[in-house]
Write a protein that holds these residues in place. Structure first.
Motif, PDB file in Angstrom:
ATOM      1  N   PRO A   1     -36.418  16.819 -31.062  1.00 30.75           N
ATOM      2  CA  PRO A   1     -35.826  18.004 -30.445  1.00 30.75           C
ATOM      3  C   PRO A   1     -34.688  17.670 -29.473  1.00 30.75           C
ATOM      4  N   VAL A   2     -33.730  18.595 -29.420  1.00 31.92           N
ATOM      5  CA  VAL A   2     -32.585  18.452 -28.523  1.00 31.92           C
ATOM      6  C   VAL A   2     -32.360  19.778 -27.796  1.00 31.92           C
TER       7      VAL A   2
ATOM      8  N   ALA B   1     -20.397  17.696 -25.481  1.00 26.64           N
ATOM      9  CA  ALA B   1     -21.809  17.952 -25.782  1.00 26.64           C
ATOM     10  C   ALA B   1     -22.022  18.176 -27.271  1.00 26.64           C
ATOM     11  N   THR B   2     -21.168  18.988 -27.892  1.00 25.76           N
ATOM     12  CA  THR B   2     -21.339  19.247 -29.326  1.00 25.76           C
ATOM     13  C   THR B   2     -21.075  17.985 -30.134  1.00 25.76           C
ATOM     14  N   GLU B   3     -20.106  17.181 -29.682  1.00 23.51           N
ATOM     15  CA  GLU B   3     -19.849  15.922 -30.381  1.00 23.51           C
ATOM     16  C   GLU B   3     -21.047  14.979 -30.245  1.00 23.51           C
ATOM     17  N   SER B   4     -21.640  14.942 -29.051  1.00 24.55           N
ATOM     18  CA  SER B   4     -22.824  14.097 -28.849  1.00 24.55           C
ATOM     19  C   SER B   4     -23.982  14.568 -29.714  1.00 24.55           C
ATOM     20  N   LEU B   5     -24.130  15.894 -29.826  1.00 26.56           N
ATOM     21  CA  LEU B   5     -25.191  16.448 -30.659  1.00 26.56           C
ATOM     22  C   LEU B   5     -24.975  16.071 -32.123  1.00 26.56           C
ATOM     23  N   ARG B   6     -23.741  16.226 -32.599  1.00 26.53           N
ATOM     24  CA  ARG B   6     -23.448  15.850 -33.992  1.00 26.53           C
ATOM     25  C   ARG B   6     -23.707  14.362 -34.224  1.00 26.53           C
TER      26      ARG B   6
ATOM     27  N   ILE C   1     -24.911  25.158 -32.177  1.00 27.95           N
ATOM     28  CA  ILE C   1     -25.970  24.280 -31.662  1.00 27.95           C
ATOM     29  C   ILE C   1     -27.248  24.455 -32.479  1.00 27.95           C
ATOM     30  N   GLN C   2     -27.600  25.710 -32.777  1.00 30.00           N
ATOM     31  CA  GLN C   2     -28.807  25.982 -33.568  1.00 30.00           C
ATOM     32  C   GLN C   2     -28.687  25.417 -34.973  1.00 30.00           C
ATOM     33  N   SER C   3     -27.463  25.446 -35.533  1.00 30.10           N
ATOM     34  CA  SER C   3     -27.267  24.929 -36.896  1.00 30.10           C
ATOM     35  C   SER C   3     -27.546  23.434 -36.975  1.00 30.10           C
ATOM     36  N   LEU C   4     -27.478  22.760 -35.831  1.00 31.45           N
ATOM     37  CA  LEU C   4     -27.780  21.328 -35.777  1.00 31.45           C
ATOM     38  C   LEU C   4     -29.205  21.068 -35.289  1.00 31.45           C
TER      39      LEU C   4
END
Length: 207
Positions: free
Chosen positions: A84-85, A69-74, A101-104
């Motif tokens: 928005p995500v 999930a974090t990789e997909s967000l990045r 997550i908030q930092s992205l």
């Protein structure tokens, strides 16, 4: 635009989820609260290898594999997705993960919290916040445009006004009848009023 109020302009949701069963479950929940929405579904690997889908908001299911999930967000952010995500995270909620997550520029909700209503609330809040930021940007652009117009008007007025005031003051030095002198004095007075208005315009441009 809110998610519920945007059915006239259909909301498109990018859903990144692992496994068809889990994706189907989330699509079903989304259909309950966003019946008119278009849902584009992919998994982390397919998303990484395909073109960036278009959407108003993205929902990333990180509850089974938060690293994906974090990789997909990045990857979303790296590829220019600035909408928005919302990320579904495992339980218990991890403060460090939430901060990452908030930092992205995304928001998070834990899987246990993600009832259809809670999920709709999170997505709607994300969309509303995005619109609020867009409204602020639009207002900033309007203010900038007004400042540019004021600057252009200021330059357009200053030079002819200075010449007109100088001519009127020279005219005051001439031998004039009382009526002519009154007219010259009036011209100087009106020029000075315009000078005062232009100074207020200067303050607007500088401010």
């Amino acid at each position: 635009m809110t998610a519920h109020g945007s059915q006239s302009s259909v909301v498109t949701i990018i859903l990144i989820a692992e496994g068809e069963e889990r994706a189907a479950e989330l699509r079903s929940e989304l259909a309950m609260v966003f019946p008119g929405a278009l849902v584009a579904t992919t998994d982390a690997q397919s998303f990484a290898e395909s073109t960036l889908p278009e959407g108003d908001v993205a929902l990333i299911d990180g509850s089974p594999a938060v690293r994906n999930a974090t990789e997909s967000l990045r990857l979303l952010r790296a590829r220019g997705f600035d909408r928005p995500v919302v990320v579904l995270t495992p339980v218990p909620d991890d403060a460090a993960l939430r901060a990452a997550i908030q930092s992205l520029g995304a928001t998070s909700i834990t899987r246990d919290e993600a009832t259809p209503i809670a999920l709709a609330t999170a997505l709607t809040a994300a969309l509303d916040n995005d619109v609020a930021l867009s409204a602020e940007l639009l207002q900033a652009r309007r203010v900038f445009a007004a400042g540019q117009a004021a600057l252009s008007l200021q330059h357009g007025i200053n030079n002819p006004l200075a010449a007109l005031l100088a001519e009127a003051q020279l005219l005051q030095l001439e031998e004039l009848t009382s009526d002519q002198r009154a007219s010259a004095d009036r011209m100087v007075e009106l020029c000075r009023r315009i000078v005062a208005l232009v100074r207020r315009l200067d303050a607007l441009v500088d401010g």
